[in-house]
Design a protein around this motif. Structure first.
Motif, PDB file in Angstrom:
ATOM      1  N   ARG A 135      11.582  28.055  71.585  1.00 27.70           N
ATOM      2  CA  ARG A 135      11.841  26.811  72.312  1.00 27.70           C
ATOM      3  C   ARG A 135      10.554  26.075  72.700  1.00 27.70           C
ATOM      4  O   ARG A 135      10.623  24.933  73.168  1.00 27.70           O
ATOM      5  N   ILE A 136       9.392  26.690  72.550  1.00 23.35           N
ATOM      6  CA  ILE A 136       8.156  26.112  73.085  1.00 23.35           C
ATOM      7  C   ILE A 136       7.939  24.679  72.606  1.00 23.35           C
ATOM      8  O   ILE A 136       7.690  23.776  73.415  1.00 23.35           O
ATOM      9  N   GLY A 137       8.005  24.441  71.302  1.00 22.78           N
ATOM     10  CA  GLY A 137       7.797  23.092  70.785  1.00 22.78           C
ATOM     11  C   GLY A 137       8.852  22.110  71.255  1.00 22.78           C
ATOM     12  O   GLY A 137       8.526  21.057  71.831  1.00 22.78           O
ATOM     13  N   PRO A 138      10.152  22.397  71.041  1.00 21.62           N
ATOM     14  CA  PRO A 138      11.192  21.478  71.502  1.00 21.62           C
ATOM     15  C   PRO A 138      11.170  21.248  73.015  1.00 21.62           C
ATOM     16  O   PRO A 138      11.416  20.134  73.473  1.00 21.62           O
ATOM     17  N   TRP A 139      10.876  22.288  73.796  1.00 29.88           N
ATOM     18  CA  TRP A 139      10.851  22.112  75.255  1.00 29.88           C
ATOM     19  C   TRP A 139       9.625  21.322  75.706  1.00 29.88           C
ATOM     20  O   TRP A 139       9.680  20.618  76.715  1.00 29.88           O
ATOM     21  N   PHE A 140       8.522  21.463  75.017  1.00 32.67           N
ATOM     22  CA  PHE A 140       7.353  20.637  75.316  1.00 32.67           C
ATOM     23  C   PHE A 140       7.732  19.162  75.184  1.00 32.67           C
ATOM     24  O   PHE A 140       7.417  18.336  76.053  1.00 32.67           O
ATOM     25  N   ARG A 141       8.434  18.815  74.124  1.00 29.30           N
ATOM     26  CA  ARG A 141       8.837  17.422  73.918  1.00 29.30           C
ATOM     27  C   ARG A 141       9.885  16.997  74.953  1.00 29.30           C
ATOM     28  O   ARG A 141       9.849  15.866  75.460  1.00 29.30           O
ATOM     29  N   LEU A 142      10.828  17.895  75.271  1.00 32.16           N
ATOM     30  CA  LEU A 142      11.831  17.574  76.284  1.00 32.16           C
ATOM     31  C   LEU A 142      11.180  17.401  77.659  1.00 32.16           C
ATOM     32  O   LEU A 142      11.534  16.485  78.413  1.00 32.16           O
ATOM     33  N   LEU A 143      10.223  18.263  77.991  1.00 35.35           N
ATOM     34  CA  LEU A 143       9.534  18.164  79.277  1.00 35.35           C
ATOM     35  C   LEU A 143       8.790  16.841  79.394  1.00 35.35           C
ATOM     36  O   LEU A 143       8.790  16.202  80.458  1.00 35.35           O
ATOM     37  N   LYS A 144       8.180  16.423  78.306  1.00 32.32           N
ATOM     38  CA  LYS A 144       7.482  15.133  78.307  1.00 32.32           C
ATOM     39  C   LYS A 144       8.461  13.995  78.569  1.00 32.32           C
ATOM     40  O   LYS A 144       8.179  13.068  79.352  1.00 32.32           O
ATOM     41  N   ARG A 158       3.857  17.196  68.956  1.00 31.37           N
ATOM     42  CA  ARG A 158       4.505  16.043  69.598  1.00 31.37           C
ATOM     43  C   ARG A 158       5.607  15.454  68.721  1.00 31.37           C
ATOM     44  O   ARG A 158       6.538  14.818  69.229  1.00 31.37           O
ATOM     45  N   LYS A 159       5.519  15.650  67.409  1.00 34.16           N
ATOM     46  CA  LYS A 159       6.489  15.065  66.476  1.00 34.16           C
ATOM     47  C   LYS A 159       7.815  15.825  66.549  1.00 34.16           C
ATOM     48  O   LYS A 159       7.842  17.063  66.597  1.00 34.16           O
TER      49      LYS A 159
END
Length: 349
Positions: free
Chosen positions: A154-163, A259-260
């Motif tokens: 989840r790290i990548g998708p959650w990074f984008r969701l958190l942003k 970020r993409k």
């Protein structure tokens, strides 16, 4: 109700005290033995207990069994465990939960504070491990030498969701939303991630930051009734996963790719996790043997990333500008020896 209205309601809501506790044996009898998500918070850290309290104020929670005197709470297939010790030192909580309840922990999410010399306010996400440490070396921030937990997919998708959440709650640009490199403990077996608030006590106690993290977990795990975000098991096609090699602690060149939308990320090895002994006057020598634990770190990071993403293809992404020529040559040569493919940015989109 809008997200902003909902969060304002939460800010006026105190977490209620559960009058009854249940035993582990009773819990075993009454709950299915499926896969669960374990969230961990510590009461000694305001950036940990703040988001946990905001999350527990949301609907659907009920008491779970105490695990080694640690209270727990249950909501669908999510379990939240609270303790009063160091977040990086309480090892194998996933294993302890499984032994006590019979449930299998599919992933672990730690809520924690972030510290930085800059003192800049930040919301961060990162994998954990100290794969560069040699056997026998001390581990001042938990873990064990030559170890890394499987990175939570989840790290990548959650990074984008958190942003996205931070922007919608007007936390940016005051708070920077960033990835961090792989670092610290505690020891776990299941895929793991840390979600943090930084970087000083003033910001660790910020209620709006705590609510943003709570909303990240609430939406990210699908507790709001929507689809969970970053569930690799729902990924039907073989996709590529970024293994970051090199750069500073906040891995800017790797983060530019993550970020993409649709990009998956595993371990992120900053330069300090790739110790390389300077060969002195022999730098230009062909097939140069470079000492240090950098090979070990790459191998551990690759193996645990591959384990976290079944059927995925792990590609190394090298921050070329962060290495000297002899360092880059050594790394590229080692990756070729290990049959680890190197990807360019466009390979991950």
């Amino acid at each position: 109700m809008t997200k902003i209205g909902f969060l304002r309601l939460l800010s006026r809501t105190r977490i209620f005290l559960y009058p009854h506790r249940i035993s582990s044996s009773s819990f075993r009898r009454n709950h299915c033995k499926g896969m669960v998500t374990l969230i961990v918070a510590t009461t000694i850290d305001p950036a940990s207990i703040g988001p946990a309290s905001a999350l527990l104020a949301m609907p659907g929670w009920h008491p779970g069994p105490p695990i080694q005197d640690m209270p727990s709470f249950v909501n669908q297939d999510v379990r939240l465990l609270k303790h009063d010790r160091s977040i990086v030192r309480e090892d194998y909580l996933d294993k302890h939960w499984e032994e006590a309840t019979g449930e299998t922990v599919d992933e672990v999410i730690f809520l924690s504070k972030h510290t930085a010399a800059s003192n800049r306010p930040a919301l961060t996400v990162h994998p954990i491990g100290v794969p560069h440490l040699k056997e026998g070396e001390e581990t001042p921030v938990g873990g064990k030498p030559a170890w890394a937990a499987p990175p939570n997919p989840r790290i990548g998708p959650w990074f984008r969701l958190l942003k996205s959440i931070a922007e919608s709650q007007n936390l940016t640009p005051e708070f920077e939303v960033t990835l961090e490199a792989t670092h610290h403990g505690p020891l776990t077996n299941a895929p793991t991630m840390f979600v943090e608030i930084g970087s000083t006590e003033e910001y660790w106690k910020r209620q709006d930051a705590a609510q943003a993290i709570a909303l990240l977990v609430w939406e990210g795990l699908g507790l709001n009734g929507g689809a969970a975000v970053g569930d690799w098991s729902r990924n039907s096609s073989q996709q590529k996963i970024l293994l970051g090699i090199g750069g500073g602690h906040y891995v800017p060149r790797h983060m530019d790719i993550v970020r993409k939308d649709g990009v998956w990320v595993g371990h992120l090895l900053a330069g300090y996790s790739l110790p390389m002994e300077d060969p002195g006057p022999y730098k230009a020598q062909a097939n140069l043997e470079v000492g240090g634990t950098w090979r070990q770190a790459i191998r551990v990071a690759f193996d645990t990333t591959r384990a976290a993403f079944p059927q995925g293809e792990v590609l190394a992404h090298i921050d070329n500008k962060s290495f000297k020529g002899w360092q880059k040559n050594a790394i590229v040569g080692f990756l070729a020896e290990q049959n680890i493919k190197v990807g360019k940015p466009s390979d991950f989109y």
